[in-house]
Design a protein around this motif. Structure first.
Motif, PDB file in Angstrom:
ATOM      1  N   GLY A  86       0.862 -12.444   6.295  1.00  0.00           N
ATOM      2  CA  GLY A  86      -0.012 -11.273   6.223  1.00  0.00           C
ATOM      3  C   GLY A  86       0.187 -10.493   4.933  1.00  0.00           C
ATOM      4  N   GLY A  87       1.438 -10.344   4.510  1.00  0.00           N
ATOM      5  CA  GLY A  87       1.720  -9.635   3.274  1.00  0.00           C
ATOM      6  C   GLY A  87       1.120 -10.330   2.058  1.00  0.00           C
ATOM      7  N   ILE A  88       1.219 -11.649   2.031  1.00  0.00           N
ATOM      8  CA  ILE A  88       0.623 -12.407   0.931  1.00  0.00           C
ATOM      9  C   ILE A  88      -0.889 -12.226   0.929  1.00  0.00           C
ATOM     10  N   ALA A  89      -1.505 -12.271   2.105  1.00  0.00           N
ATOM     11  CA  ALA A  89      -2.958 -12.088   2.201  1.00  0.00           C
ATOM     12  C   ALA A  89      -3.370 -10.709   1.688  1.00  0.00           C
ATOM     13  N   VAL A  90      -2.617  -9.673   2.054  1.00  0.00           N
ATOM     14  CA  VAL A  90      -2.940  -8.321   1.589  1.00  0.00           C
ATOM     15  C   VAL A  90      -2.825  -8.250   0.071  1.00  0.00           C
ATOM     16  N   HIS A  91      -1.737  -8.767  -0.480  1.00  0.00           N
ATOM     17  CA  HIS A  91      -1.573  -8.721  -1.936  1.00  0.00           C
ATOM     18  C   HIS A  91      -2.667  -9.496  -2.655  1.00  0.00           C
ATOM     19  N   LEU A  92      -3.013 -10.675  -2.156  1.00  0.00           N
ATOM     20  CA  LEU A  92      -4.069 -11.453  -2.796  1.00  0.00           C
ATOM     21  C   LEU A  92      -5.414 -10.744  -2.699  1.00  0.00           C
ATOM     22  N   SER A  93      -5.689 -10.099  -1.576  1.00  0.00           N
ATOM     23  CA  SER A  93      -6.967  -9.375  -1.432  1.00  0.00           C
ATOM     24  C   SER A  93      -7.046  -8.175  -2.371  1.00  0.00           C
ATOM     25  N   ARG A  94      -5.892  -7.658  -2.784  1.00  0.00           N
ATOM     26  CA  ARG A  94      -5.850  -6.532  -3.719  1.00  0.00           C
ATOM     27  C   ARG A  94      -5.736  -6.989  -5.171  1.00  0.00           C
ATOM     28  N   GLY A  95      -5.779  -8.305  -5.401  1.00  0.00           N
ATOM     29  CA  GLY A  95      -5.664  -8.827  -6.759  1.00  0.00           C
ATOM     30  C   GLY A  95      -4.256  -8.724  -7.323  1.00  0.00           C
ATOM     31  N   GLU A  96      -3.253  -8.777  -6.456  1.00  0.00           N
ATOM     32  CA  GLU A  96      -1.865  -8.618  -6.867  1.00  0.00           C
ATOM     33  C   GLU A  96      -1.087  -9.934  -6.741  1.00  0.00           C
ATOM     34  N   ALA A  97      -1.657 -10.994  -7.249  1.00  0.00           N
ATOM     35  CA  ALA A  97      -1.020 -12.308  -7.127  1.00  0.00           C
ATOM     36  C   ALA A  97       0.339 -12.338  -7.821  1.00  0.00           C
ATOM     37  N   ARG A  98       0.540 -11.519  -8.833  1.00  0.00           N
ATOM     38  CA  ARG A  98       1.813 -11.528  -9.563  1.00  0.00           C
ATOM     39  C   ARG A  98       2.968 -10.982  -8.743  1.00  0.00           C
ATOM     40  N   VAL A  99       2.698 -10.217  -7.691  1.00  0.00           N
ATOM     41  CA  VAL A  99       3.781  -9.589  -6.932  1.00  0.00           C
ATOM     42  C   VAL A  99       4.099 -10.299  -5.619  1.00  0.00           C
ATOM     43  N   ILE A 100       3.485 -11.446  -5.377  1.00  0.00           N
ATOM     44  CA  ILE A 100       3.748 -12.124  -4.100  1.00  0.00           C
ATOM     45  C   ILE A 100       5.034 -12.941  -4.122  1.00  0.00           C
ATOM     46  N   TRP A 101       5.735 -12.971  -5.236  1.00  0.00           N
ATOM     47  CA  TRP A 101       6.962 -13.773  -5.316  1.00  0.00           C
ATOM     48  C   TRP A 101       7.964 -13.356  -4.243  1.00  0.00           C
TER      49      TRP A 101
END
Length: 122
Positions: A86-101
């Motif tokens: 869920g956290g990865i999905a939220v970050h990707l939906s916000r355009g924050e792919a760089r912070v999903i590490w």
């Protein structure tokens, strides 16, 4: 296998006690600098996520420690996997792919804890 479980589960429990405790206890304004996503999610839901993280930490440690329903540790680890998906999905939906590490690392650690717990107490 049990030693490896306790290392991984202990690290996850400490992390989630801290992160979940912050989500439960702090205001949206105090969480915002560290967790920008709290602006897009209703605060009661943030509190529920925090409570689940704290309960999951207890679930990783207490059942195997007491020997009562140790399968709950595996369930807690799987719950953490779902939280991170869920956290990865939220970050990707916000355009924050760089912070999903961090989410990816926590997801992998939770998956390892589930596997190790299953192998140790199944």
């Amino acid at each position: 296998m049990e030693i490896a479980y306790w290392i991984v589960a202990g690290l996850l429990a400490v992390f989630y006690l801290y992160a979940g405790g912050k989500k439960v206890a702090q205001s949206q304004e105090r969480l915002r600098p560290m967790m920008g996503w709290v602006d897009t999610v209703p605060m009661p839901f943030v509190r529920v996520i925090g409570a689940l993280e704290v309960l999951g930490a207890a679930g990783l440690v207490l059942p195997p420690l007491t020997g009562v329903a140790p399968w709950l540790a595996v369930a807690a680890a799987i719950g953490y996997v779902l939280i991170q998906v869920g956290g990865i999905a939220v970050h990707l939906s916000r355009g924050e792919a760089r912070v999903i590490w961090l989410n990816v690392v926590l997801l992998a650690a939770a998956a390892v804890a589930a596997w190790l717990g299953g192998a140790s107490w199944a």
